[in-house]
Design a protein around this motif. Structure first.
Motif, PDB file in Angstrom:
ATOM      1  N   CYS A 142      -7.037  17.120 -36.650  1.00  0.00           N
ATOM      2  CA  CYS A 142      -7.345  16.724 -38.016  1.00  0.00           C
ATOM      3  C   CYS A 142      -7.363  17.957 -38.915  1.00  0.00           C
ATOM      4  O   CYS A 142      -8.208  18.839 -38.749  1.00  0.00           O
ATOM      5  N   LEU A 143      -6.429  17.999 -39.836  1.00  0.00           N
ATOM      6  CA  LEU A 143      -6.325  19.143 -40.739  1.00  0.00           C
ATOM      7  C   LEU A 143      -6.444  18.664 -42.180  1.00  0.00           C
ATOM      8  O   LEU A 143      -5.907  17.624 -42.544  1.00  0.00           O
ATOM      9  N   SER A 144      -7.109  19.440 -42.980  1.00  0.00           N
ATOM     10  CA  SER A 144      -7.195  19.135 -44.399  1.00  0.00           C
ATOM     11  C   SER A 144      -5.977  19.709 -45.105  1.00  0.00           C
ATOM     12  O   SER A 144      -5.219  20.506 -44.534  1.00  0.00           O
ATOM     13  N   SER A 145      -5.778  19.304 -46.349  1.00  0.00           N
ATOM     14  CA  SER A 145      -4.678  19.846 -47.139  1.00  0.00           C
ATOM     15  C   SER A 145      -4.784  21.360 -47.251  1.00  0.00           C
ATOM     16  O   SER A 145      -3.779  22.080 -47.179  1.00  0.00           O
TER      17      SER A 145
ATOM     18  N   ASP B 143      -6.197  23.394 -45.052  1.00  0.00           N
ATOM     19  CA  ASP B 143      -5.841  23.985 -43.752  1.00  0.00           C
ATOM     20  C   ASP B 143      -4.329  24.128 -43.618  1.00  0.00           C
ATOM     21  O   ASP B 143      -3.811  25.167 -43.197  1.00  0.00           O
ATOM     22  N   ILE B 144      -3.606  23.070 -43.964  1.00  0.00           N
ATOM     23  CA  ILE B 144      -2.153  23.075 -43.837  1.00  0.00           C
ATOM     24  C   ILE B 144      -1.546  24.095 -44.788  1.00  0.00           C
ATOM     25  O   ILE B 144      -0.619  24.838 -44.427  1.00  0.00           O
ATOM     26  N   GLN B 145      -2.071  24.158 -45.999  1.00  0.00           N
ATOM     27  CA  GLN B 145      -1.573  25.128 -46.970  1.00  0.00           C
ATOM     28  C   GLN B 145      -1.743  26.556 -46.462  1.00  0.00           C
ATOM     29  O   GLN B 145      -0.838  27.394 -46.582  1.00  0.00           O
ATOM     30  N   ALA B 146      -2.896  26.842 -45.854  1.00  0.00           N
ATOM     31  CA  ALA B 146      -3.150  28.187 -45.331  1.00  0.00           C
ATOM     32  C   ALA B 146      -2.219  28.508 -44.162  1.00  0.00           C
ATOM     33  O   ALA B 146      -1.686  29.624 -44.057  1.00  0.00           O
ATOM     34  N   LYS B 147      -2.023  27.529 -43.264  1.00  0.00           N
ATOM     35  CA  LYS B 147      -1.112  27.729 -42.137  1.00  0.00           C
ATOM     36  C   LYS B 147       0.313  27.983 -42.621  1.00  0.00           C
ATOM     37  O   LYS B 147       1.018  28.864 -42.109  1.00  0.00           O
ATOM     38  N   LEU B 148       0.742  27.194 -43.590  1.00  0.00           N
ATOM     39  CA  LEU B 148       2.096  27.333 -44.121  1.00  0.00           C
ATOM     40  C   LEU B 148       2.291  28.702 -44.775  1.00  0.00           C
ATOM     41  O   LEU B 148       3.307  29.372 -44.545  1.00  0.00           O
ATOM     42  N   LYS B 149       1.323  29.126 -45.546  1.00  0.00           N
ATOM     43  CA  LYS B 149       1.424  30.420 -46.226  1.00  0.00           C
ATOM     44  C   LYS B 149       1.519  31.562 -45.218  1.00  0.00           C
ATOM     45  O   LYS B 149       2.341  32.475 -45.351  1.00  0.00           O
ATOM     46  N   ALA B 150       0.701  31.504 -44.161  1.00  0.00           N
ATOM     47  CA  ALA B 150       0.700  32.560 -43.148  1.00  0.00           C
ATOM     48  C   ALA B 150       2.028  32.589 -42.384  1.00  0.00           C
ATOM     49  O   ALA B 150       2.591  33.655 -42.122  1.00  0.00           O
ATOM     50  N   GLN B 151       2.541  31.400 -42.034  1.00  0.00           N
ATOM     51  CA  GLN B 151       3.790  31.343 -41.278  1.00  0.00           C
ATOM     52  C   GLN B 151       4.984  31.761 -42.127  1.00  0.00           C
ATOM     53  O   GLN B 151       5.902  32.428 -41.640  1.00  0.00           O
ATOM     54  N   MET B 152       4.982  31.396 -43.397  1.00  0.00           N
ATOM     55  CA  MET B 152       6.082  31.796 -44.273  1.00  0.00           C
ATOM     56  C   MET B 152       6.127  33.305 -44.438  1.00  0.00           C
ATOM     57  O   MET B 152       7.211  33.903 -44.516  1.00  0.00           O
TER      58      MET B 152
ATOM     59  N   TYR C  77       2.988  19.169 -39.453  1.00  0.00           N
ATOM     60  CA  TYR C  77       1.870  19.618 -40.288  1.00  0.00           C
ATOM     61  C   TYR C  77       0.900  20.507 -39.505  1.00  0.00           C
ATOM     62  O   TYR C  77       0.119  21.255 -40.088  1.00  0.00           O
ATOM     63  N   GLU C  78       0.936  20.439 -38.165  1.00  0.00           N
ATOM     64  CA  GLU C  78       0.081  21.320 -37.364  1.00  0.00           C
ATOM     65  C   GLU C  78       0.646  22.732 -37.288  1.00  0.00           C
ATOM     66  O   GLU C  78      -0.105  23.702 -37.181  1.00  0.00           O
ATOM     67  N   PHE C  79       1.988  22.823 -37.335  1.00  0.00           N
ATOM     68  CA  PHE C  79       2.655  24.124 -37.274  1.00  0.00           C
ATOM     69  C   PHE C  79       3.739  24.189 -38.356  1.00  0.00           C
ATOM     70  O   PHE C  79       4.934  24.271 -38.053  1.00  0.00           O
ATOM     71  N   PRO C  80       3.320  24.136 -39.630  1.00  0.00           N
ATOM     72  CA  PRO C  80       4.317  24.188 -40.696  1.00  0.00           C
ATOM     73  C   PRO C  80       4.945  25.592 -40.769  1.00  0.00           C
ATOM     74  O   PRO C  80       4.301  26.569 -40.395  1.00  0.00           O
ATOM     75  N   PRO C  81       6.233  25.693 -41.162  1.00  0.00           N
ATOM     76  CA  PRO C  81       7.110  24.652 -41.711  1.00  0.00           C
ATOM     77  C   PRO C  81       8.047  24.043 -40.672  1.00  0.00           C
ATOM     78  O   PRO C  81       9.099  23.528 -41.018  1.00  0.00           O
ATOM     79  N   TYR C  82       7.682  24.119 -39.377  1.00  0.00           N
ATOM     80  CA  TYR C  82       8.594  23.691 -38.320  1.00  0.00           C
ATOM     81  C   TYR C  82       8.698  22.165 -38.244  1.00  0.00           C
ATOM     82  O   TYR C  82       8.018  21.433 -38.962  1.00  0.00           O
ATOM     83  N   MET C  83       9.575  21.711 -37.342  1.00  0.00           N
ATOM     84  CA  MET C  83       9.849  20.284 -37.183  1.00  0.00           C
ATOM     85  C   MET C  83       9.286  19.784 -35.849  1.00  0.00           C
ATOM     86  O   MET C  83       9.001  20.574 -34.947  1.00  0.00           O
ATOM     87  N   ARG C  84       9.164  18.454 -35.707  1.00  0.00           N
ATOM     88  CA  ARG C  84       8.705  17.825 -34.483  1.00  0.00           C
ATOM     89  C   ARG C  84       9.234  16.393 -34.468  1.00  0.00           C
ATOM     90  O   ARG C  84       9.668  15.866 -35.496  1.00  0.00           O
TER      91      ARG C  84
END
Length: 315
Positions: free
Chosen positions: A23-26, A28-37, A164-171
């Motif tokens: 369960c991730l909040s918006s 959380d996902i935004q932070a993950k995406l920013k770090a991965q990008m 959404y758990e590992f943005p921006p990848y696909m599943r």
């Protein structure tokens, strides 16, 4: 022909799983995406520079050029003007518009080698874009995957979604993971995360069953991407338990969800074991991913001549 899809009795049902969703909040996902990008941008900076004189030209005329891209080279420079094949092709051939971005009609991932078509004239650009949009270009790939694939050929028909758990990848998309998107803020997570699942189809054929360095079982596959989705071949191979050798994102211990986002229990019986994937990862550490765009067939956008071009995989 074995088919892997969501309602196939031969393969597990992918519509309903026992997955424990994260369960991730918006936010959380935004932070993950920013770090991965940020990590991906840093990786793009490592793109190898290629000289215009070193290009392996497979075909050229006044309208188009087809190049064999080496692994480790970006197709296009991106916002930071990184070294790219696009720049080398522009420096060698130029183009009618004198804009290198107006040469690009498709791309390959940085780690993928193989055939890329570039437009040299405005008419060719329009024609090639139409061919790709209407899926009248056939692209085939050769890949080494972990383990021995039992069936000689098959169809992988599994829809894809943003992970959404590992943005921006696909599943692989499942009902549970689609429901997990309900209530997320598109302004924070971005519209791509919330896109509907994309139908995705890959055809495969076993070319040979081999051993990597005489030690670990691998299979050489011919892959045809029918739908051409982002990272489709990588996710589909992982989702049938045979990730591509050297895939640092969707392979063993990669940055994306394991098994294309599916539970281990949902994979076919011939899946590559964890021990085998570990052995291959150790053998192949520091080497490039084994997937190569070895064939492209299309009607020339100007002359209407049928072109069927090939180049040998480097592995």
């Amino acid at each position: 022909v074995v088919q892997y899809h969501q309602n196939n009795p031969i393969a597990p049902s992918f519509a309903s799983t026992a997955t424990t969703l994260l369960c991730l909040s918006s936010s959380d996902i935004q932070a993950k995406l920013k770090a991965q990008m940020a990590k991906l941008q840093e990786r793009d900076r490592s793109s190898k520079a290629i000289s215009p004189d070193d290009l392996e030209v497979i075909y050229e005329d006044e309208h188009i050029a087809v190049i064999n891209k080496p692994s480790g080279v970006l197709s296009v420079p991106g916002k930071e003007d990184n070294p790219s094949l696009n720049k080398a092709v522009f420096d060698r051939f130029g183009c009618e518009s004198n804009r290198m971005d107006k040469m690009v009609v498709h791309r390959l991932g940085m780690d993928t080698s193989g055939l890329i078509v570039f437009a040299l004239t405005d008419a060719a650009l329009r024609g090639l874009n139409t061919l790709f949009r209407t899926r009248k270009i056939t692209r085939k790939y050769e890949a080494l995957v972990c383990g021995h694939v039992t069936n000689g050929n098959g169809i992988i028909d599994l829809p894809l979604m943003r992970d959404y758990e590992f943005p921006p990848y696909m599943r692989v998309s499942t009902e549970e993971h689609q429901r997990a998107l309900i209530g997320l803020d598109p302004e924070k997570v971005g519209k791509k995360i919330l896109e509907s699942p994309k139908p995705s189809v890959t055809e495969y054929e076993v070319l040979a069953r081999e051993e990597l360095d005489g030690k670990e079982d691998v299979t050489r596959l011919a892959l045809t991407s029918i739908s051409g989705r982002t990272h489709q071949l990588n996710v589909h191979c992982a989702a049938i338990g045979h990730p591509i050798v050297g895939d640092a994102v969707y392979g063993y211990g990669g940055e994306a969800s394991a098994n294309g986002g599916l539970e281990e229990s949902m994979l076919p019986e011939d899946r590559a074991s964890e021990d085998l994937q570990t052995g291959i990862a150790e053998l192949y550490a520091g080497k490039t991913m084994c997937v190569h765009a070895n064939s492209i067939t299309f009607e020339h956008p100007i002359t209407r001549e049928k072109l069927s071009l090939e180049c040998t995989a480097p592995f």
